[in-house]
Structures are given as C-alpha cells and as structure tokens.
Design a protein around this motif. Structure first.
Motif, PDB file in Angstrom:
ATOM      1  N   PRO A 236       4.523   4.626   6.402  1.00  0.00           N
ATOM      2  CA  PRO A 236       3.246   3.899   6.415  1.00  0.00           C
ATOM      3  C   PRO A 236       3.240   2.817   5.338  1.00  0.00           C
ATOM      4  O   PRO A 236       3.923   2.939   4.313  1.00  0.00           O
ATOM      5  N   ASP A 237       2.461   1.773   5.551  1.00  0.00           N
ATOM      6  CA  ASP A 237       2.411   0.656   4.604  1.00  0.00           C
ATOM      7  C   ASP A 237       2.036   1.113   3.199  1.00  0.00           C
ATOM      8  O   ASP A 237       2.574   0.602   2.204  1.00  0.00           O
ATOM      9  N   ALA A 238       1.136   2.076   3.117  1.00  0.00           N
ATOM     10  CA  ALA A 238       0.702   2.545   1.800  1.00  0.00           C
ATOM     11  C   ALA A 238       1.842   3.218   1.057  1.00  0.00           C
ATOM     12  O   ALA A 238       1.976   3.082  -0.174  1.00  0.00           O
ATOM     13  N   GLU A 239       2.696   3.948   1.783  1.00  0.00           N
ATOM     14  CA  GLU A 239       3.834   4.612   1.143  1.00  0.00           C
ATOM     15  C   GLU A 239       4.866   3.585   0.695  1.00  0.00           C
ATOM     16  O   GLU A 239       5.457   3.725  -0.393  1.00  0.00           O
ATOM     17  N   VAL A 240       5.097   2.569   1.502  1.00  0.00           N
ATOM     18  CA  VAL A 240       6.018   1.502   1.102  1.00  0.00           C
ATOM     19  C   VAL A 240       5.511   0.815  -0.171  1.00  0.00           C
ATOM     20  O   VAL A 240       6.284   0.568  -1.108  1.00  0.00           O
ATOM     21  N   ALA A 241       4.216   0.548  -0.212  1.00  0.00           N
ATOM     22  CA  ALA A 241       3.630  -0.102  -1.390  1.00  0.00           C
ATOM     23  C   ALA A 241       3.792   0.765  -2.625  1.00  0.00           C
ATOM     24  O   ALA A 241       4.101   0.262  -3.719  1.00  0.00           O
ATOM     25  N   ALA A 242       3.617   2.068  -2.481  1.00  0.00           N
ATOM     26  CA  ALA A 242       3.745   2.975  -3.620  1.00  0.00           C
ATOM     27  C   ALA A 242       5.184   3.013  -4.122  1.00  0.00           C
ATOM     28  O   ALA A 242       5.437   3.014  -5.336  1.00  0.00           O
ATOM     29  N   ARG A 243       6.133   3.048  -3.191  1.00  0.00           N
ATOM     30  CA  ARG A 243       7.537   3.066  -3.588  1.00  0.00           C
ATOM     31  C   ARG A 243       7.949   1.746  -4.231  1.00  0.00           C
ATOM     32  O   ARG A 243       8.721   1.726  -5.189  1.00  0.00           O
ATOM     33  N   ARG A 244       7.431   0.645  -3.694  1.00  0.00           N
ATOM     34  CA  ARG A 244       7.715  -0.662  -4.292  1.00  0.00           C
ATOM     35  C   ARG A 244       7.192  -0.721  -5.724  1.00  0.00           C
ATOM     36  O   ARG A 244       7.886  -1.188  -6.633  1.00  0.00           O
ATOM     37  N   GLU A 245       5.980  -0.239  -5.930  1.00  0.00           N
ATOM     38  CA  GLU A 245       5.376  -0.273  -7.264  1.00  0.00           C
ATOM     39  C   GLU A 245       6.160   0.576  -8.255  1.00  0.00           C
ATOM     40  O   GLU A 245       6.409   0.156  -9.390  1.00  0.00           O
ATOM     41  N   ALA A 246       6.571   1.777  -7.826  1.00  0.00           N
ATOM     42  CA  ALA A 246       7.317   2.661  -8.722  1.00  0.00           C
ATOM     43  C   ALA A 246       8.667   2.050  -9.084  1.00  0.00           C
ATOM     44  O   ALA A 246       9.090   2.073 -10.251  1.00  0.00           O
ATOM     45  N   ALA A 247       9.369   1.502  -8.087  1.00  0.00           N
ATOM     46  CA  ALA A 247      10.663   0.878  -8.349  1.00  0.00           C
ATOM     47  C   ALA A 247      10.514  -0.333  -9.253  1.00  0.00           C
ATOM     48  O   ALA A 247      11.322  -0.558 -10.161  1.00  0.00           O
ATOM     49  N   THR A 248       9.472  -1.120  -9.019  1.00  0.00           N
ATOM     50  CA  THR A 248       9.244  -2.314  -9.833  1.00  0.00           C
ATOM     51  C   THR A 248       9.022  -1.938 -11.293  1.00  0.00           C
ATOM     52  O   THR A 248       9.552  -2.598 -12.200  1.00  0.00           O
ATOM     53  N   ARG A 249       8.265  -0.885 -11.536  1.00  0.00           N
ATOM     54  CA  ARG A 249       8.033  -0.448 -12.921  1.00  0.00           C
ATOM     55  C   ARG A 249       9.348  -0.120 -13.614  1.00  0.00           C
ATOM     56  O   ARG A 249       9.574  -0.517 -14.769  1.00  0.00           O
TER      57      ARG A 249
END
Length: 283
Positions: A236-249
């Motif tokens: 889901p888009d929300a899960e992709v966004a969460a993974r992107r945010e964690a990786a970016t950090r």
C-alpha cells in the motif's frame, strides 16, 4: 567567389557544468532491486554451518567487503552465541575464512540471477554520458563475483568506465574512501568535489563523504528497504511512504546530501547538486 562560410553547429551545454563524474555502487544501486544476491547467499552460507541468519540481520553490514561483512555479522551477540553453542567456542579468524570460502562459490554461482538493471538505470547512464560525465563504480563484491556480474549487466546496457572490487585495494574497503578515490585516479578527475557517490547502503554513503564527494542515497531500490520491485509495488502507498521515510533517516544520518527513491531520479538530483555548486556550496 568565396564560398559561403558554414555556420558552426552550436554545442549543447551540459546540464551539469560543475560536475565531472558519478561513482556508483552495483547491487541495489544499478542492478538487483532489493540487493538480494548478497543477502540471500549470506543466509545460505551461514545455514550450511547450522547457523540461523535472517535476511534483516544479513543486511545490517551491507556495503562492506564480503569478508568484513562476515566478520561484522559474527560480532553480533546472537550469532556469536549460536556459533559458540554449536562449536563449543566463539568464532575466530579461521571461522571467518571458512564461511567466506563457503560463501564465494555460492555467490559466484547465483549472482547472475540478480543482474537485472534497476528500472531507469540504462536510460539514466546514457543521459549522464550524453552530458559528458564520467561513470565510475565500486562494490563490496570481490573481483571474482564482478567478473560474472559485469558482462551480464553490460549486455543489458549497464556499464561503467571504471570498476573497483571490494577485495582489490590493500588499503581496504568501505566505509573508508579508498575505492571511491581509486575511481578519481583512474578516471583522471581534477577535483573530488566535482564527483557524486551514489549508493543504497550507509557504509557506501560514508565512503563518499570521506572521499570528499557529494553523496546521494537510494531509499527504495536497494538494501535499506530490501524488497524486489514486485514486492515494493504490491505494498500500500502508506507502507511505501513509511519505508521511504525510515530509509531516508538512516541514509541522511550516514551523511547523504540527498536521498531519492532510485537511480531513475538521479538526473534531477544531479541538477540540484550542480545548482548548489553554482551558488558556491561544496560537499
């Protein structure tokens, strides 16, 4: 009568006038979405010794040379306890060598299964070459593995002007700057500040920073998210966004100047870096 002088064809200005080269990692950056080739083989190699290693644990030291990767894994308390329970002693240098010797033929045999280019990589490399940039690369893979991977990647349109393997330099590998700087020497780059290091791992970003380069981290294509393209697209888009945010950090914490999803977005990131250089900023 004098011939009419020909009007010279104007040269197209480079979109990146302040940049000279881009240095790429391989697995998870240019090929192998999810960086599965090294991680799965680590799991399999440890299992052959009766040691249970998860994919997430295998990803922890990704970016290091493979022998250093094994050494770092065996310093993990849980794996060290497993080894001690099974063999009656904590792991030592001979055990690192034994796992590496088991790992290498497995990696050589299977790396070709994971050589597909990251979507957009072929077009991105062509665009960078068209802009006059030199293409360097380095990897945690040993030369024996790259000798299998590189011809397959090139057949698919992915190749670099220079490649440094993780076991080639006496000075060592990541997170030290040595492989990145070996590219600077081989490509004849006049200023490391005109180079950009692109990587999907935190040691690879640290490598670029220590070499004095700009650094671009990849949040979704490689090790930090660790999913195939099909797995990523199924989320889901929300899960992709969460993974992107964690990786970016994690990538920013390791020193990334910019973080993008994959190399398909790199031309835009390079334009931003070039603009910053035009304003007098340096890495």
């Amino acid at each position: 009568m004098n011939p009419t002088p020909m009007t010279p064809t104007p040269m197209t200005a480079s979109p990146y006038p302040h940049l000279q080269a881009v240095v790429f990692d391989w697995a998870g950056t240019l090929v192998d979405h999810g960086s599965l080739a090294p991680t799965q083989i680590f799991v399999d190699a440890f299992a052959s010794f009766g040691i249970t290693l998860t994919l997430d644990e295998a990803r922890g030291p990704m970016g290091l040379s493979k022998r250093d990767h094994i050494r770092t894994l065996l310093e993990h308390a849980g794996l060290r306890a497993q080894w001690t329970a099974r063999f009656g002693r904590p792991p030592g240098d001979a055990d690192i060598d034994a796992i590496y010797e088991r790992f290498m033929p497995m990696q050589i045999e299977h790396v070709g299964r994971y050589s597909a280019p990251i979507p957009g990589a072929v077009e991105m490399l062509a665009a960078l070459r068209g802009a006059g940039l030199k293409i360097g690369s380095c990897s945690g893979y040993p030369r024996q593995v790259l000798d299998v991977l590189l011809p397959q990647a090139r057949a698919d349109g992915v190749w670099a002007d220079h490649v440094v393997a993780g076991d080639e330099l006496a000075a060592g590998g990541r997170p030290g700057p040595f492989m990145a700087l070996a590219n600077v020497l081989a490509l004849g780059i006049g200023d490391v500040r005109a180079c950009v290091k692109v990587d999907d791992t935190t040691p690879g970003i640290e490598e670029g920073r220590r070499a004095g380069m700009w650094t671009v981290g990849l949040s979704l294509s490689g090790n930090e998210t660790g999913l195939t393209l099909a797995q990523l697209q199924a989320l889901p888009d929300a899960e992709v966004a969460a993974r992107r945010e964690a990786a970016t950090r994690r990538l920013v914490a390791s020193g990334a100047h910019l973080v993008i999803d994959s190399v398909a977005q790199l031309p835009k990131a390079l334009a931003e870096i070039d603009a910053r250089m035009g304003r007098g900023e340096r890495p």
